[in-house]
Every structure is written in C-alpha cells, then in structure tokens.
Design a protein around this motif. Structure first.
Motif, PDB file in Angstrom:
ATOM      1  N   PRO A  56       0.707  -1.208  -0.159  1.00  0.00           N
ATOM      2  CA  PRO A  56      -0.036  -0.168  -0.054  1.00  0.00           C
ATOM      3  C   PRO A  56       0.827   1.041  -0.163  1.00  0.00           C
ATOM      4  O   PRO A  56       0.175   2.361  -0.354  1.00  0.00           O
ATOM      5  N   SER A  57       1.809   1.341   0.208  1.00  0.00           N
ATOM      6  CA  SER A  57       3.028   2.931   1.001  1.00  0.00           C
ATOM      7  C   SER A  57       3.105   3.163  -0.878  1.00  0.00           C
ATOM      8  O   SER A  57       3.575   3.906  -0.598  1.00  0.00           O
ATOM      9  N   ASP A  58       3.408   1.847  -1.450  1.00  0.00           N
ATOM     10  CA  ASP A  58       4.269   2.297  -2.950  1.00  0.00           C
ATOM     11  C   ASP A  58       2.952   1.884  -4.064  1.00  0.00           C
ATOM     12  O   ASP A  58       3.555   2.771  -5.395  1.00  0.00           O
ATOM     13  N   MET A  59       1.963   1.390  -4.327  1.00  0.00           N
ATOM     14  CA  MET A  59       0.685   1.264  -5.160  1.00  0.00           C
ATOM     15  C   MET A  59       0.363   2.490  -5.597  1.00  0.00           C
ATOM     16  O   MET A  59       0.606   3.529  -4.941  1.00  0.00           O
ATOM     17  N   SER A  60       0.232   2.645  -7.254  1.00  0.00           N
ATOM     18  CA  SER A  60      -0.622   3.502  -7.229  1.00  0.00           C
ATOM     19  C   SER A  60      -1.880   3.638  -7.486  1.00  0.00           C
ATOM     20  O   SER A  60      -2.644   2.574  -6.783  1.00  0.00           O
ATOM     21  N   ASP A  61      -2.968   4.169  -8.082  1.00  0.00           N
ATOM     22  CA  ASP A  61      -4.054   4.403  -7.625  1.00  0.00           C
ATOM     23  C   ASP A  61      -5.255   3.013  -8.006  1.00  0.00           C
ATOM     24  O   ASP A  61      -5.958   2.427  -8.281  1.00  0.00           O
TER      25      ASP A  61
END
Length: 356
Positions: free
Chosen positions: A228-233
């Motif tokens: 979640p800290s690195d994922m895109s929308d």
C-alpha cells in the motif's frame, strides 16, 4: 346477495346515467332511474369483500344481430342521444368460440405465466429484490432509531445516477508553509493534503468513543503487487476489486458486505463511498480506518460482526480483524479458514494471498 343503488332526492341526476357494480370477478350494469333504486343480485359471499361502483353517462346505443352458429362482422351506427354530436360508426365481429374448456383453461394459465415472467423480469432488470435485501441487511446490522427513514435513504441511493461531485476548491497555503526542493507545499499535521477529502465532515457532531469491536490478527498481500505504501491508484482499485469480489462471495458464518471508505469513488455499489448512516456505525464500532487517499480502500464486515477485513490499509492489502481475547489457536484457525475460502476465487482471478 342483493345490492341496491339509488340517487338521493337532493341531487340532480344527469340524463342517461348508468351504474355498474363489480363484486369480485362479477360485474353488472344497468341504467339508473331517479324514481326507483337499481337492484343487482350476486352469489352469496363466502368472505368479507368490497363492491366497486362506477357511474357512466350514456352517449348512445345500437343493436347488432347474433347467431350462435355463424360468424358475422358488420359496421353499425351508434346514434348519440345528444343531437349536437355526430353519430359514431363501429365494426362489430361476433362468432362461436370453438375452444374447448380445457383449451381455454390452458390459455389462461399461459397468460398468467407470461404475466408472472414479465413481473419478475421487471424486478430483475432494476435489481429491486437485491437492493431491498441489501437495505434490510444494513437495517438489521445498524438498527437505526427510525427504520423507515433509514430504508428510504438506502433505496433512494439507487433511484437516480449519482451526480459528479463539484471540483475541489484549492485553498492557498498560509504564508510560511514548508516547501520541498521543487517548490511544492509539504503537508503538516495541522493541514491535510490539498485535494483529498476528509473522512469526517467538520460539521458533524463527534461520535461517542467505544472500544474496538474487532482487533487486527493477520496481514496478507496479493502476490506480485506493490504494498500500500508504494502502489498507484490503479493498483489500489485492482486490489479492491479482486478482494471485495472474493470476500462478498463467502457463505455461512463468513458471509458479509463490503464498505468503501467515505469519499471513495472506486466501488460500483457505493459510487460516492459508504453513506454517513453506515460509516458512522462502522466508526462507532472502531472498524473505520483513515487514509489520505480513500480510493481503493474499504472494510469487509461479516453479518455476525465476528470478522472484518481491511483492504489496502497502510500495513497490508488485506488485514484480518477478529474478536479480541480469542485463544491463539482459535484465532489462527479462523484466519486459515478465511484464507482457504478465498484462495479459489483469487486463483481464478490470477492472484494468490500470501502472508506479509
């Protein structure tokens, strides 16, 4: 049973009035005479019922010949009782009915079946039964003070397509706000990120604090996707789609519903996020987490309120919450049962759930 209909003496009866009386499937009609009551005789009633009375004004009359052995079709003239109106012409066709009683019964049954199919098709095309079921389940889960107002609000969400929200108004930063090397304003604890919606509107009164209903027990992620800290929308939406679809297909004690975070627009069931009535209930139970960007994030809650899954909370793609105080063996067994129930649906979507 006999029914009598008569005009009261203090009311002037228009000329040419006819009165029909319907009791059940039987209808009888006759002209109303101001000097004498009209009598209608029906078979005895087995249960209490109602009679429907209609009043018509006679416009004109005509007669047609009938022959039980022949089929006839002819044009007839209806002479109006009002001399100022032009007479009407009608085509009348009459003939014997060659259908046997069994065929007539079959025809009526076919018409009834077609009528039922049309009714079910109408309900299905608008998802009426599905929406009613969702509203009643939410009612039983949240138990609002006014159940009828709650149901109306739930169903009104499906009455019209959602309107596009107005674009967010960008507020100029206060003087002296910290900036990065590119000149962008950095967020501070007292000023939320510009362009993101707050989960709790400032005009709402604070809700009473209660101990959390469930507590985190295990953390999982979909193999091959960013945390979640690195994922895109786009990745957040995909994770939400895959996990929420698999979770809402669970049955038995695991059956439940998915609620996106307030302000999220990535869930088709709640295009504007979970409504305040339900999000307030989740907040009171300690089940609503916050996120700077609500898109692709939400909560799955079982109907029995014994299990929840946070989707795309900061620490994992799927965070499992259980009742506090459970023995470690029992909690481990519940988590394993949930994961095993999800793996089949996830594998069909091309994913696997792994601990993190």
């Amino acid at each position: 049973m006999e029914i009598r209909v008569e005009a009261l003496s203090d009311w002037q009866l228009p000329p040419g009035c006819c009165v029909s009386v319907r009791v059940g499937d039987n209808l009888k009609q006759r002209r109303l005479n101001p000097q004498a009551p009209a009598k209608y005789r029906f078979n005895a009633l087995e249960n209490p019922s109602k009679a429907k009375i209609d009043v018509y004004q006679l416009m004109g009359t005509c007669t047609v010949p009938l022959d039980p052995c022949l089929t006839m079709s002819d044009e007839v003239t209806v002479a109006f009782s009002d001399p100022t109106k032009v007479d009407m012409k009608l085509r009348v066709t009459a003939g014997p009915n060659d259908m046997a009683a069994a065929e007539l019964l079959k025809q009526r049954q076919t018409e009834d079946e077609e009528s039922k199919k049309a009714a079910m098709g109408y309900l299905g095309s608008h998802k009426v039964e599905e929406r009613l079921g969702e509203a009643v389940r939410a009612l039983l889960r949240l138990k609002p003070v006014d159940p009828f107002d709650f149901l109306c609000r739930q169903l009104m969400r499906f009455s019209t397509p959602p309107h596009e929200p107005a674009p967010a108004r960008v507020v100029p930063p206060p003087a002296g706000s910290p900036q990065d090397s590119t000149g962008q304003i950095l967020p501070t604890p007292s000023s939320p990120l510009l362009g993101h919606q707050s989960l709790t509107p400032p005009c709402r009164s604070p809700l009473p604090e209660q101990p959390p209903l469930l507590q985190p027990q295990a953390f999982f992620q979909l193999q091959g996707l960013q945390p979640p800290s690195d994922m895109s929308d786009a990745e957040a939406r995909e994770i939400e789609r895959v996990l929420s679809q698999a979770l809402t297909q669970l049955e038995g004690t695991l059956e439940g519903e998915y609620f996106p975070l307030p302000g999220s627009r990535s869930c088709t069931r709640f295009p504007a996020g979970t409504p305040p009535e339900e999000s307030d209930g989740l907040l009171r139970k300690g089940l609503l987490f916050s996120a700077p960007v609500p898109v692709g994030r939400g909560i799955f809650l079982s109907h029995e309120l014994e299990l929840a899954v946070w989707i795309n909370e900061a620490r994992a793609h799927a965070q499992v919450l259980l009742k506090p105080g459970l023995p470690s063996d029992e909690a481990k067994q519940q988590v394993e049962t949930l994961v095993q129930s999800l793996q089949g649906s996830l594998q069909q979507a091309g994913y696997a759930l792994v601990p993190c």
